[in-house]
Design an enzyme around this catalytic site. Structure first.
Site, PDB file in Angstrom:
ATOM      1  CD  GLU A   1     -81.933  10.911 -37.815  1.00 54.33           C
ATOM      2  OE1 GLU A   1     -80.960  10.771 -38.579  1.00 54.33           O
ATOM      3  OE2 GLU A   1     -81.821  10.920 -36.568  1.00 54.33           O
TER       4      GLU A   1
ATOM      5  CB  SER B   1    -109.844 -43.657  -6.924  1.00 50.92           C
ATOM      6  OG  SER B   1    -109.347 -44.723  -6.143  1.00 50.92           O
TER       7      SER B   1
END
Length: 822
Positions: A87, A478
């Site tokens: 770049e 239960s």
């Protein structure tokens, strides 16, 4: 001539001054509205939040832009070199704009003028930072000029390393990866520090055009661009000629990690963590804040929990026969194309989608769903498999017309049916599968800390994202009874106290009559509370709750966190209220740990993007744990400041009774572990839900099984027959490598031998005796008394909503002198 030259010179000067003035005015106008470049100093980009298991393995990632921020010091020089070569090779030498590169670009563009080629750019890394952070991407002269001006200013304000750091963490690499750290994981499933020369060069080639160099769609262009970057690295002296040539021979080697998770079967757990983080910090912080979340999940226990619940659901579902195919497709043409459109169960990878091609009495020929490559391209290969009749025999049940059983595969499947299949172990054959209609939820927890170690919210997250472990409100039945008995043990009763087990009627304020019954109507007489909970006697539990008062039971239920607010009515003593599996497991954990209050948690610690801890579950304090050195001081101790919500002796008494549930009660023969275990079954009205919650000294687990729209599970289905085997399978796997452990008896408890039936002291050698635990000041009863046996035969007043009438059997017991009001 001299005057003419002078005239032209003057005109040139005037034009020059005018042009300069115009340029100055233009620059002034352009510069006036420039964004403030100082915001770069506080750069805080959207960063991925990562969820980790208890062992550090990655579970999930959440982000709008998948980015992991890396400071420049953590980025290897090789990576920097690749991007500089690709770049901006003069990055460390120019002042923001590369004049040499700009001139070269102008010449190239002049040569290409009129050719239709795209103009060549000459943007430096600094200019790209200015564009990406502060400007738009418009291809205009104004924007380029602003970019140049900002670049000069940025170079004056920030160091080169800071500018490069901003660039490498901001740029887009494709595949929703932002920044070099995320890109390395996305493309190569490795950290930046492990990238090779070839991989680094490919990373540097992507910012120019991620879509143009997609490794799956444009592999040749990607390799060419990568090799160009390698050549630039060699040319600039970052890589030797030999290493460069070797790197260019390497394949791209991309291993796309589209899913961030590395721990399987965690979808329900991760989603619950995601919801909690949003509730705590908000949506923006989750998707952009870069949080690091360490959860409590144990990956191995999670796998075992998922397998146990899936096995139980499948077993129940297959015993009820075949539901039918997923859908029907044509097999006359390319069935693979049509089959590829049907999504598989993503979190049940063992199951494959298949289409029936031919059916006989001996078996079924199927075509398997074609593979799809990372680019989304369908494989041209069409794989086939067979299902033997013996491997789908379960589907013969209720597969025929009107639910009649059939005798061969031809009565179950037809060509074109789309089904699920699973490969058999050590065989080339497959087994017919179907997602169960019945669902359930399971949670496993450390009772000493409240850390949730495993969570399964249903058969498959791909099938349904509803988390039945945390979101489903179900009646515990239960399995709630231990908390009624805990309230009793904490308030003067003992395991040897005796309650009546005869029928009762409860008249409600609206005039209706409630007649609770024991399971299948059995019962009668009077029994100890131990017997009552071991055999899950509803009538005894109702009488016990009435004797204590439901306000007391409600207080304990809220103290344990089962309900936020519980209605103090007798039906609630049988688990008629609605709660979640997570709450029930948390409540059982209080009993298992000796009565200490705990806060259930899925999250151990949260750190922000800078590594600062902003949340931790552990609230206990250890003042001497961080001493710089040892100077003969005492070993530091952690101060446990958690609230004691239940007497440790009470907790042990309840644990001892719940051990009896497994040894000789409703779960007898269902739980087989190599360590001590306690637990309770639960079955709701009309067998709509089956529960089991239990624990060893160091692990609590609980689950329910039921349809999402509650309906009868079938005749004879109970917590013991459906939920307990799932608990057993999970706990066997979870404790297989653990040494046997015993529940700790609190200091000061008295052990005494009592008669199983009367609860009174047993004589030496009595075969009906059992050793029972008593608190100081209590012991076996010296007189026979029965809870719930009235002394007048009249009505006993309750809360305004309900009235209890003693039964004829109770009156008879009283008048005969066999018992009195306890």
């Amino acid at each position: 001539m001299v005057r003419l030259i002078g005239y032209f010179f003057g005109m040139a000067c005037i034009l020059f001054v005018g042009a300069a003035a115009a340029a100055a005015v233009y620059l002034s106008i352009v510069s006036k509205d420039l964004p403030n470049y100082e915001v770069l100093a506080n750069y805080a980009p959207p960063v991925t939040t990562r969820i980790h298991a208890g062992n550090g393995a990655l579970m999930a990632e959440y982000a709008r832009e998948r980015r992991l921020f890396l400071p420049i010091q953590a980025i290897p020089d090789r990576v920097k070199a690749a991007f500089l070569s690709a770049e901006d090779k003069n990055f460390y030498n120019h002042a923001g704009v590369d004049v040499t590169g700009l001139g070269r670009a102008v010449l190239v563009n002049l040569q290409n003028f009129g050719s239709g080629r795209r103009p060549v750019g000459a943007s430096t890394i600094t200019q790209q930072v200015a564009k990406n952070f502060l400007l738009s991407s418009d291809q205009t002269f104004d924007r380029k000029l602003k970019e140049a001006i900002l670049s000069f200013r940025i170079e004056q304000a920030y160091s080169k390393d800071k500018i490069l750091e901003l660039y490498l963490n901001e740029i887009y690499f494709g595949l929703n990866a932002y920044g070099i750290a995320s890109a390395a994981l996305t493309y190569f499933d490795k950290p930046v520090t492990d990238l090779t020369i070839a991989e680094t060069a490919y990373m540097a080639s992507l910012p120019k055009g991620p879509a143009n160099y997609n490794p799956f769609r444009h592999a040749d262009a990607a390799i060419a661009r990568r090799n160009w970057v390698i050549d630039r690295m060699v040319e600039n002296g970052y890589v030797s000629q030999a290493d460069g040539e070797d790197a260019k021979k390497q394949p791209l080697g991309v291993v796309s990690r589209r899913s961030g998770a590395s721990v399987v079967a965690t979808e329900f757990f991760s989603e619950e963590v995601r919801r909690q983080i949003i509730d705590k910090y908000g949506d923006k912080q989750l998707y952009e804040g870069g949080l690091s979340v360490r959860t409590s999940l144990d990956p191995q226990l999670q796998i075992e929990a998922r397998k146990a619940l899936q096995d139980g659901l499948i077993d129940y579902d297959e015993r009820r026969g075949y539901h039918g195919p997923i859908k029907q497709i044509s097999t006359a043409t390319d069935w693979g194309m049509e089959l590829s459109k049907i999504p598989p169960l993503s979190d049940v990878p063992e199951w494959k989608v298949a289409v029936v091609l031919a059916v006989s009495n001996e078996g079924v020929d199927v075509g398997l769903q074609p593979d799809v490559d990372p680019a989304g391209k369908l494989s041209i290969e069409r794989k086939r498999a067979t299902i033997a009749a013996a491997d789908m025999r379960w589907a013969f049940r209720a597969a025929g017309p009107n639910g009649k059983t059939v005798k061969s595969p031809s009565g179950v499947l037809s060509p074109g049916d789309v089904v699920y299949v699973e490969k058999l172990a050590n065989s080339t054959g497959y087994r017919l599968r179907q997602p169960p209609k019945v669902q359930g939820g399971l949670v496993a927890m450390d009772p000493h800390t409240g850390r949730v170690l495993a969570m399964v919210g249903g058969f498959s997250y791909g099938q349904s994202q509803f988390n039945r472990a945390t979101q489903a409100m179900r009646q515990p039945g239960s399995s709630f009874k231990p908390f009624v008995y805990a309230a009793a043990m904490d308030n003067g009763y003992t395991p040897a106290s005796v309650a009546l087990d005869d029928p009762i009627e409860i008249q409600l304020s609206n005039g209706t009559v409630w007649r609770p019954e024991n399971y299948e109507g059995e019962g009668g007489g009077a029994h100890t509370l131990r017997f009552g909970i071991e055999h899950s006697r509803n009538l005894m539990t109702v009488r016990l709750a009435n004797d204590m008062g439901m306000n007391l039971v409600a207080e304990y239920a809220e103290r344990f966190g089962i309900y936020d607010k519980m209605a103090p009515v007798l039906a609630m003593s049988l688990g008629a209220g609605e709660t979640t599996v997570l709450r029930m497991v948390s409540a059982y954990s209080v009993i298992a740990n000796g009565g200490k209050q705990i806060k259930p948690t899925l999250i151990d610690r949260i750190q922000d993007r800078y590594g600062k801890t902003i949340f931790k579950h552990e609230e206990r304090v250890c003042d001497g744990c961080n001493a710089p050195d040892w100077q003969n001081q005492q070993e530091p101790t952690i101060v446990d400041n958690r609230e004691q919500v239940l007497d440790p002796m009470t907790a042990y008494q309840v644990t001892s009774m719940l051990q009896g549930v497994i040894i000789r009660g409703t779960a007898a023969g269902k739980i087989k572990l190599n360590t001590e275990v306690a637990g309770k079954t639960g079955t709701t009205n009309d067998q709509k839900d089956a529960w089991f919650v239990g624990y060893t000294p160091n692990l609590v687990a609980g689950l329910y099984v039921g349809y999402d729209t509650p309906m009868d599970l079938g005749r004879g289905v109970q917590g013991a027959s459906l939920a307990a085997p799932i608990f057993n399978e999970f706990m066997q796997a979870a404790t297989k490598d653990e040494p046997p452990e015993k529940f700790v008896v609190p200091a000061g408890m008295t052990m005494a031998s009592v008669d199983r039936q009367t609860g009174m002291a047993a004589q030496p050698g009595d075969p009906n005796a059992i050793v029972e635990s008593f608190k100081p000041g209590t012991g076996p009863a010296t007189t026979y008394t029965v809870i719930g046996a009235g002394n007048s035969g009249g009505e006993v007043q309750l809360a305004p909503e309900e009235i209890l009438k003693t039964s004829p059997q109770a009156n008879q017991a009283v008048t005969s002198g066999s018992g009195g009001l306890y």
